[in-house]
Every structure is written in structure tokens, then in C-alpha cells.
Write a protein that holds these residues in place. Structure first.
Motif, PDB file in Angstrom:
ATOM      1  N   GLY A 156       1.048  -1.516  -0.015  1.00  0.00           N
ATOM      2  CA  GLY A 156      -0.107  -0.126   0.378  1.00  0.00           C
ATOM      3  C   GLY A 156       1.110   0.870   0.101  1.00  0.00           C
ATOM      4  N   TYR A 157       1.892   1.278   0.884  1.00  0.00           N
ATOM      5  CA  TYR A 157       2.934   2.639   1.163  1.00  0.00           C
ATOM      6  C   TYR A 157       3.558   2.860  -0.573  1.00  0.00           C
ATOM      7  CZ  TYR A 157       2.436   3.278   5.792  1.00  0.00           C
ATOM      8  OH  TYR A 157       1.183   3.089   6.880  1.00  0.00           O
ATOM      9  N   ALA A 158       3.998   1.820  -0.691  1.00  0.00           N
ATOM     10  CA  ALA A 158       4.638   1.499  -2.312  1.00  0.00           C
ATOM     11  C   ALA A 158       3.600   2.229  -3.465  1.00  0.00           C
ATOM     12  CB  ALA A 158       5.004   0.344  -2.372  1.00  0.00           C
ATOM     13  N   LEU A 159       2.334   1.988  -3.744  1.00  0.00           N
ATOM     14  CA  LEU A 159       1.353   1.950  -4.930  1.00  0.00           C
ATOM     15  C   LEU A 159       1.231   3.982  -3.634  1.00  0.00           C
ATOM     16  CD1 LEU A 159      -1.145  -0.713  -4.814  1.00  0.00           C
ATOM     17  CD2 LEU A 159       0.052   0.440  -6.610  1.00  0.00           C
ATOM     18  N   LEU A 160       0.511   4.186  -2.281  1.00  0.00           N
ATOM     19  CA  LEU A 160       1.075   5.508  -2.470  1.00  0.00           C
ATOM     20  C   LEU A 160       2.355   6.531  -2.729  1.00  0.00           C
ATOM     21  CD1 LEU A 160      -0.352   4.882   0.961  1.00  0.00           C
ATOM     22  CD2 LEU A 160      -1.413   5.958  -0.975  1.00  0.00           C
ATOM     23  N   ALA A 161       3.533   6.067  -3.199  1.00  0.00           N
ATOM     24  CA  ALA A 161       4.388   6.331  -3.537  1.00  0.00           C
ATOM     25  C   ALA A 161       4.894   6.625  -5.338  1.00  0.00           C
ATOM     26  CB  ALA A 161       5.931   6.123  -2.654  1.00  0.00           C
TER      27      ALA A 161
END
Length: 404
Positions: free
Chosen positions: A43-48
Motif C-alpha cells: 500500500g505504501y509503495a502504491l501511494l509513493a
């Protein structure tokens, strides 16, 4: 200039800000929403990922938009909560809509709505509420209006810049044309001055050279004939000085083109007076006039007189002692002048001075009036100069009358 494929500083700053907002806002949104998948490394990777892709939005606006749309759809379809994940998608869409074609960008809005808002998320149990469906749809319409406004503004700016560049190029081209025209006029004026100086001085100096040689030869044996030659030198030099003063006055007056005196001392109509200095130098000159003599325009009078004088100057220089014939033919539409000279006596010594520009000057004079001048050796020996000068109808210049 920065490369279009290299991210600018402000693009890097924007990406960092968007990444901070999406990561921080996404964490807060997931925390306050229930029934959602907890944020993990994916999720954090997709946000970034969206902010990172924005670094290439100027160089590749359409691929970046598609990639950010895919990242955002993946994030939402994976079960993570709604939040500022849309921020990078909005920026990518505005960039592509402003810089690219409407046909490739605007259709992605309904496609994204179907994938991320309704109905696909609802079928998977992660759909938004009723108010969110309407609100997001309204924001999409506002986003389209903003994109169209930015697109029109960019088109206006590009059009203004192109007009300014075109005006600048036209101004530079006009300056170049003006400079070329000034240089051409200056060259024509220099050529006219050189031609007039040659015509004024060449004939007079040639006569002075011949008469001074005669005076030196007869000074001891026949002083009375030497005095006649010296008197001729005085007369020729006085006439030459008068013409030089007239030419200098014309130059100092700032005339657009340097012209011969408006009323030449001797014109083609007074042929005997025109030929008198050459005859006084010892050259036998015959004349032949056909047609009805009449008054001619000043420019034709000047050109004709100059051509005859230059032709006789060449006889004095290159065929001393040879007889010459000047034929003048008047017709309703042109004036034809022919100057022939025979072979010089075997004892005669031609001038040792180099060739001048007299023939070129005669050709230029004829061409300037729309006529033609030819100069070539005769088949039987000697030389011939022929000039054909057009004469306008009598109504086109004043004072046209027959000469008695």
C-alpha cells in the motif's frame, strides 16, 4: 536550456510534496475508515509510486497518466481506503489534458470512475457511499473544466509567442532587406560616380595628352602651331573643370543618384561642336545624319553625347591618326549612333596606358535607358561602336521640337 526529458527542480519538489501528502493522508484515511485493508508495504509503495511517476509527466504526459491511473486503480481495488491517492492522478490528468490530445485524455475520466468509484469497487464490496458517488462525479466535471481552461490558456500563450517570434523574424528580414537595398543603392551611386568621373576626365585628358605631345614636338620648329595646341589644352581643361564642378555640386546636393549635368555643354544635336575638340587634336571625323533631327529628352542627349565622346576617346588612345565616322540616325522611336574608325597609320603609336572602363560605361548607359550598346572590331579592320537608345513619344517630355 534544460533537457525536456530531465525532471526540473520544481517537478522534483512537487513530487516530494505529493508523496508526503499521499503517504501521510493515506495512512490517516485508512486509520479512520473501517472494513478496509490495513496499509502494508504494498500500500505504501502504491501511494509513493504515483508521485514518482510525476517526475516524467512533462516528457511523457500520456504514458504517465495511464501509469498513474493503473496505480490508483490497483490501490483502490486492493481494498485500501479512499484518500489523497487521487492527488497524483489529478496532476497527471491536467498535464496530459493540457499538453496532449483531448481524445486520449478525457475518455480516461469515465474509465477511472468505473474502475475506482462505481460500479466495479461496489461489486467487490469496497464501493463508496451515495454521497461520494455524486461528489466524485461532480469533481470530475470540475476537473474537466479546469483542464479545458488551462488548455485554452496554454494555446493562447503559445499563439502569442509564435506571433511574437514571427514578428521578430519579419523585422529581422525587413532589416536585412533594407540593408541590402541601402548597399545596392550605395553600389549604384558609386558606379554612377565612377562612370561620370570617367566620362568627364577620360576624353579631356586624352585630348590634353595628344595636344601636349603636339606642342612639345612643334615648340621649337613651329611655335605658332604649338601655341594653337596649348590654346586647345586650355579650352579643354576649362571645359573639363566646369563639368567637374557641376558633378561635385550634384554629389554635395545629396541627389539620390548621381546624374550628369541637366543641360550638357554640348549635346548630340550640336554634333559639330561636340566633335570640335577631337578634330582640333588632329583626328579627322566625318559625320552622317539621317532622319529628322529634333530635340531629345535630356537623359538621351547626355547618354548619346557621352557615348560619342567616349568612342572618340578610344580612337585617340588606341588608333591615333585613324579617321573616324559618326553616324546619327533619328527615328520616331529610337536614336541610333554608330562610331567607326579605320586602321591607324603604321607610324602611329597607340597609347601605352592600360585599358579603362569606357566600353563598360557605355554599355551601362545604354542598358539604363532600356537600349543597347555594342562595341567590337570591324571585319575589315578598325573598330565600331553602335548604340540604340529608345526615345519616348513627344508627349512624355516637354519642349520637343525640331532643331533648325
Amino acid at each position: 536550456m534544460e533537457s525536456s526529458t530531465r525532471p526540473r527542480v520544481r517537478d522534483v519538489v512537487l513530487s516530494v510534496i505529493v508523496a508526503a501528502v499521499q503517504v501521510g493522508g493515506g495512512h490517516a484515511a485508512n486509520t479512520h475508515q473501517s472494513g478496509l485493508r490495513s496499509l502494508d508495504a504494498i500500500g505504501y509503495a502504491l501511494l509513493a509510486a504515483g508521485p514518482v511517476l510525476l517526475l516524467l509527466r512533462r516528457a511523457h504526459p500520456r504514458p504517465v497518466l495511464v501509469a498513474v491511473l493503473a496505480v490508483t486503480a490497483t490501490y483502490l481495488l486492493a481494498g485500501y481506503g479512499y484518500g489523497p491517492i487521487f492527488l497524483s492522478l489529478v496532476i497527471a490528468f491536467l498535464t496530459a489534458a493540457v499538453r496532449g490530445s483531448r481524445w486520449y485524455t478525457y475518455p480516461l475520466l469515465p474509465l477511472g470512475y468505473l474502475l475506482m468509484v462505481w460500479p466495479l469497487p461496489g461489486l467487490r464490496g469496497h464501493g463508496a457511499g451515495g454521497w461520494a458517488l455524486v461528489g466524485i462525479l461532480a469533481w470530475l466535471l470540475v476537473l474537466t473544466a479546469i483542464a479545458e481552461t488551462l488548455r485554452q490558456r496554454r494555446s493562447v500563450l503559445i499563439s502569442r509567442r509564435q506571433r511574437a517570434e514571427a514578428a521578430h523574424r519579419n523585422e529581422q528580414a525587413q532589416r536585412a532587406r533594407d540593408l541590402a537595398e541601402r548597399e545596392q543603392r550605395a553600389a549604384e551611386e558609386r558606379l554612377a560616380i565612377a562612370r561620370e568621373l570617367h566620362d568627364v576626365l577620360a576624353h579631356s585628358l586624352s585630348l590634353i595628352n595628344v595636344q601636349s605631345s603636339v606642342a612639345l614636338e612643334l615648340l621649337d620648329r613651329k611655335p605658332e602651331q604649338a601655341a594653337t595646341a596649348l590654346s586647345a589644352i586650355k579650352q579643354v581643361s576649362r571645359d573639363s573643370l566646369g563639368e567637374m564642378h557641376g558633378l561635385l555640386r550634384s554629389i554635395r546636393a545629396g541627389a539620390e543618384t548621381v546624374a550628369a549635368p541637366t543641360s550638357p555643354a554640348v549635346g548630340i544635336g550640336d554634333l559639330d561642336t561636340l566633335l570640335a575638340p577631337t578634330r582640333a587634336a588632329g583626328t579627322v571625323v566625318h559625320t552622317r545624319i539621317t532622319g529628322t533631327p529634333r530635340r531629345l529628352p535630356v537623359v538621351v542627349e547626355v547618354a548619346a553625347a557621352r557615348i560619342v565622346r567616349e568612342s572618340l576617346t578610344n580612337v585617340l588612345r588606341h588608333a591615333p591618326g585613324a579617321e573616324a565616322t559618326v553616324a546619327v540616325e533619328y527615328s520616331p522611336t529610337e536614336l541610333c549612333i554608330t562610331v567607326d574608325n579605320g586602321r591607324p597609320p603604321n607610324s602611329a603609336q597607340p597609347s601605352t596606358t592600360g585599358g579603362g572602363s569606357g566600353i563598360a560605361g557605355m554599355i551601362e548607359r545604354g542598358r539604363a535607358l532600356g537600349g543597347a550598346v555594342t562595341a567590337a572590331p570591324r571585319p575589315g579592320g578598325g573598330f565600331r561602336v553602335t548604340a540604340r537608345l529608345p526615345v519616348p513619344p513627344a508627349a512624355e517630355y516637354p519642349g520637343d521640337q525640331e532643331v533648325s
